[in-house]
Design a protein around this motif. Structure first.
Motif, PDB file in Angstrom:
ATOM      1  N   LYS A   6       0.832  -1.208   0.000  1.00 41.98           N
ATOM      2  CA  LYS A   6       0.000   0.000   0.000  1.00 41.98           C
ATOM      3  C   LYS A   6       0.866   1.257   0.000  1.00 41.98           C
ATOM      4  N   VAL A   7       1.894   1.267   0.826  1.00 44.60           N
ATOM      5  CA  VAL A   7       2.795   2.431   0.848  1.00 44.60           C
ATOM      6  C   VAL A   7       3.489   2.585  -0.505  1.00 44.60           C
ATOM      7  N   ALA A   8       3.867   1.484  -1.121  1.00 47.13           N
ATOM      8  CA  ALA A   8       4.534   1.542  -2.427  1.00 47.13           C
ATOM      9  C   ALA A   8       3.642   2.178  -3.488  1.00 47.13           C
ATOM     10  N   GLN A   9       2.323   1.979  -3.377  1.00 51.59           N
ATOM     11  CA  GLN A   9       1.387   2.558  -4.348  1.00 51.59           C
ATOM     12  C   GLN A   9       1.447   4.086  -4.385  1.00 51.59           C
ATOM     13  N   LEU A  10       1.897   4.700  -3.313  1.00 50.78           N
ATOM     14  CA  LEU A  10       1.923   6.163  -3.252  1.00 50.78           C
ATOM     15  C   LEU A  10       3.031   6.761  -4.115  1.00 50.78           C
ATOM     16  N   PHE A  11       4.011   5.961  -4.488  1.00 48.64           N
ATOM     17  CA  PHE A  11       5.197   6.515  -5.149  1.00 48.64           C
ATOM     18  C   PHE A  11       5.129   6.378  -6.663  1.00 48.64           C
ATOM     19  N   THR A  12       5.428   7.490  -7.343  1.00 50.30           N
ATOM     20  CA  THR A  12       5.636   7.483  -8.788  1.00 50.30           C
ATOM     21  C   THR A  12       7.075   7.908  -9.033  1.00 50.30           C
ATOM     22  N   ILE A  13       7.810   7.081  -9.750  1.00 53.37           N
ATOM     23  CA  ILE A  13       9.275   7.210  -9.784  1.00 53.37           C
ATOM     24  C   ILE A  13       9.811   7.314 -11.209  1.00 53.37           C
ATOM     25  N   VAL A  14      11.082   7.665 -11.305  1.00 55.19           N
ATOM     26  CA  VAL A  14      11.811   7.678 -12.568  1.00 55.19           C
ATOM     27  C   VAL A  14      12.651   6.409 -12.660  1.00 55.19           C
ATOM     28  N   VAL A  15      12.663   5.795 -13.834  1.00 59.16           N
ATOM     29  CA  VAL A  15      13.604   4.703 -14.102  1.00 59.16           C
ATOM     30  C   VAL A  15      14.458   5.124 -15.291  1.00 59.16           C
ATOM     31  N   TRP A  16      15.690   4.630 -15.334  1.00 55.38           N
ATOM     32  CA  TRP A  16      16.621   5.055 -16.376  1.00 55.38           C
ATOM     33  C   TRP A  16      16.787   3.976 -17.428  1.00 55.38           C
ATOM     34  N   GLY A  17      16.768   4.410 -18.699  1.00 52.83           N
ATOM     35  CA  GLY A  17      17.047   3.498 -19.791  1.00 52.83           C
ATOM     36  C   GLY A  17      15.909   3.387 -20.786  1.00 52.83           C
ATOM     37  N   PRO A  18      16.221   2.897 -22.001  1.00 54.26           N
ATOM     38  CA  PRO A  18      15.232   2.829 -23.076  1.00 54.26           C
ATOM     39  C   PRO A  18      14.423   1.543 -23.126  1.00 54.26           C
ATOM     40  N   LYS A  19      14.888   0.511 -22.416  1.00 53.12           N
ATOM     41  CA  LYS A  19      14.207  -0.791 -22.456  1.00 53.12           C
ATOM     42  C   LYS A  19      13.994  -1.300 -21.040  1.00 53.12           C
ATOM     43  N   ALA A  20      12.907  -2.047 -20.857  1.00 54.31           N
ATOM     44  CA  ALA A  20      12.617  -2.584 -19.529  1.00 54.31           C
ATOM     45  C   ALA A  20      13.739  -3.480 -19.033  1.00 54.31           C
ATOM     46  N   GLY A  21      14.418  -4.160 -19.957  1.00 51.61           N
ATOM     47  CA  GLY A  21      15.472  -5.084 -19.557  1.00 51.61           C
ATOM     48  C   GLY A  21      16.880  -4.551 -19.734  1.00 51.61           C
ATOM     49  N   ALA A  22      17.032  -3.251 -20.014  1.00 58.20           N
ATOM     50  CA  ALA A  22      18.359  -2.675 -20.261  1.00 58.20           C
ATOM     51  C   ALA A  22      18.981  -2.167 -18.966  1.00 58.20           C
ATOM     52  N   ALA A  23      20.219  -2.596 -18.696  1.00 61.70           N
ATOM     53  CA  ALA A  23      20.903  -2.192 -17.466  1.00 61.70           C
ATOM     54  C   ALA A  23      21.349  -0.737 -17.530  1.00 61.70           C
ATOM     55  N   SER A  24      21.286  -0.062 -16.384  1.00 63.73           N
ATOM     56  CA  SER A  24      21.725   1.335 -16.283  1.00 63.73           C
ATOM     57  C   SER A  24      22.441   1.534 -14.952  1.00 63.73           C
ATOM     58  N   GLU A  38      13.597  -4.510 -13.157  1.00 63.59           N
ATOM     59  CA  GLU A  38      14.001  -4.936 -11.814  1.00 63.59           C
ATOM     60  C   GLU A  38      13.627  -3.895 -10.762  1.00 63.59           C
ATOM     61  N   VAL A  39      13.704  -2.615 -11.123  1.00 62.10           N
ATOM     62  CA  VAL A  39      13.293  -1.556 -10.186  1.00 62.10           C
ATOM     63  C   VAL A  39      11.814  -1.718  -9.841  1.00 62.10           C
ATOM     64  N   VAL A  40      10.991  -1.922 -10.870  1.00 61.80           N
ATOM     65  CA  VAL A  40       9.546  -2.085 -10.659  1.00 61.80           C
ATOM     66  C   VAL A  40       9.261  -3.339  -9.833  1.00 61.80           C
ATOM     67  N   GLU A  41       9.961  -4.425 -10.120  1.00 65.95           N
ATOM     68  CA  GLU A  41       9.732  -5.661  -9.378  1.00 65.95           C
ATOM     69  C   GLU A  41      10.174  -5.531  -7.921  1.00 65.95           C
ATOM     70  N   LYS A  42      11.247  -4.807  -7.681  1.00 65.18           N
ATOM     71  CA  LYS A  42      11.770  -4.676  -6.324  1.00 65.18           C
ATOM     72  C   LYS A  42      10.910  -3.765  -5.457  1.00 65.18           C
ATOM     73  N   PHE A  43      10.508  -2.613  -6.001  1.00 60.75           N
ATOM     74  CA  PHE A  43       9.823  -1.609  -5.176  1.00 60.75           C
ATOM     75  C   PHE A  43       8.309  -1.570  -5.367  1.00 60.75           C
ATOM     76  N   ARG A  44       7.807  -2.172  -6.433  1.00 55.59           N
ATOM     77  CA  ARG A  44       6.361  -2.219  -6.704  1.00 55.59           C
ATOM     78  C   ARG A  44       5.709  -0.838  -6.622  1.00 55.59           C
ATOM     79  N   PRO A  45       6.256   0.177  -7.273  1.00 56.56           N
ATOM     80  CA  PRO A  45       5.684   1.524  -7.161  1.00 56.56           C
ATOM     81  C   PRO A  45       4.315   1.602  -7.816  1.00 56.56           C
ATOM     82  N   GLY A  46       3.544   2.594  -7.399  1.00 56.12           N
ATOM     83  CA  GLY A  46       2.245   2.806  -8.020  1.00 56.12           C
ATOM     84  C   GLY A  46       2.358   3.304  -9.445  1.00 56.12           C
ATOM     85  N   GLY A  47       3.432   4.053  -9.715  1.00 59.47           N
ATOM     86  CA  GLY A  47       3.565   4.626 -11.039  1.00 59.47           C
ATOM     87  C   GLY A  47       5.010   4.870 -11.438  1.00 59.47           C
TER      88      GLY A  47
END
Length: 371
Positions: A6-24, A38-47
């Motif tokens: 529930k707390v994770a749903q409150l956060f909308t974050i920036v991720v770096w890179g052009p592809k979901a599977g591209a390392a940055s 991996e960022v999305v899987e680890k933190f489960r942000p809302g957005g």
């Protein structure tokens, strides 16, 4: 949902890179994992919010693949789907500039004097965002640009007349909704009379409550009447609305007292970016996240240190400083918004539909009308 989710749903974050599977290296430094997925899987942000400067935007096919990959990562890891947003105001702020139809900005639309143009431009923008797998636009700007020295709003606003701006904002909200995309009116309670940029400092606006109701409030009131999905706070101090000296983003008097209670808004309240100097001056980054929730914010946008901000909000709930009921209220608003804009259902992208003849014709017509 667990308290952590529930707390994770409150956060909308920036991720770096052009592809979901591209390392940055940027993801690694900030989040401890390499790829956006991996960022999305680890933190489960809302957005997630996309930016050209984060390497998220190089082509239409690429953006559509990125949004699809991010949603798939969210589906693997959490109970709630991911809301993907962008700052696509057109004109001065155009994060998708290379790949979408070039459309006039707010001041140019305002100059035409026709609200139909505001609606048409928003509808085109929304349609192209949907084709890219983006469900929320942090637009329209609802500020009334009454200070000609304003360094941060200026041409991003529809104009300097509250009634005319209000009509344009209402029409734009209608346009986004006609395209099936969530709209966000910004920056509450009004950023139009500033001479300081809240990205680099903390503006102070000395409008009385009477002046605010007359000058700043009308576009937000109209946006609410048109069913705007979310309203973004401003990192501005209005001492006659709240004498605490806190920016509106951290002010219960402004977000809860004025926006929720006086204007009757029950949609999602998003902070402006929490990495901006205007909100970081008085409190540390962890305390800012907690105070924003206590003030009435639902979405915590772009915290400069997500792990620390997340832990701070979680700890505040566990200690009783923030009630779990308060978190539930925000999560329910966010989930309702996601449901309303189709985020729970299958999202099909169509990047080939961008810059269609019909969209280019609308752009040409409005640019011509703006002179």
């Amino acid at each position: 949902m667990s308290l952590r989710d529930k707390v994770a749903q409150l956060f909308t974050i920036v991720v770096w890179g052009p592809k979901a599977g591209a390392a940055s290296k940027e993801n690694e430094a900030r989040y401890g994992v390499a790829t956006p997925a991996e960022v999305v899987e680890k933190f489960r942000p809302g957005g997630v919010i996309l930016f050209d400067w984060a390497g998220n935007v190089s082509g239409a096919e690429q953006v559509a693949a990125l949004t699809t990959g991010l949603r798939e990562a969210a589906a693997r890891s959490g109970e709630a789907p991911l809301m993907i947003g962008v700052d696509q105001e057109n004109g001065l702020v155009s994060r998708l500039k290379p790949i979408v139809t070039k459309l006039p900005g707010a001041s140019q639309i305002g100059a035409t004097g026709k609200t139909a143009n505001a609606r048409d431009v928003a509808k085109v923008t929304g349609a192209e965002l949907r084709d890219l797998g983006i469900s929320l636009d942090f637009a329209p700007v609802a500020d009334v640009n009454i200070n000609p020295r304003n360094p941060v709003i200026g041409p991003r606003a529809y104009g300097s007349d509250p009634k005319k701006v209000a009509a344009m904002v209402g029409a734009a909200v209608d346009g986004f909704h006609a395209a099936g995309v969530a709209s966000v009116a910004k920056h509450f309670p009004g950023h139009g009379d500033t001479s300081v940029d809240s990205h680099t400092g903390l503006p102070v606006i000395r409008h009385s409550k009477t002046q605010w109701r007359k000058l700043d409030a009308p576009p937000f009131r109209t946006a609410i009447e048109h069913g705007v999905d979310a309203i973004m706070s401003a990192h501005v101090v209005m001492p006659k609305l709240d004498p605490s000296g806190d920016p509106a983003t951290l002010s219960p008097r402004i977000l809860t007292g004025l926006l929720r209670e006086e204007l009757g808004f029950d949609g999602v309240i998003s902070t402006d970016a929490l990495d901006m100097a205007g909100v970081r001056k008085k409190y540390g980054d962890t305390e800012v996240a907690v105070r924003a929730v206590l003030a009435g914010a639902d979405i915590l946008l772009m915290p400069p240190n997500l792990p620390k901000a997340y832990d701070a909000v979680l700890d505040a709930v566990k200690s009783g400083r923030i009630s779990e009921r308060r978190i539930d209220e925000s999560v329910l608003r966010i989930l309702r918004l996601k449901d309303k804009r189709g985020v729970f259902g299958p999202i099909r992208t169509d990047p080939g539909a961008l810059k269609s003849a019909a969209h280019l014709e609308i752009a040409h017509r409005v640019f011509a009308a703006a002179g």
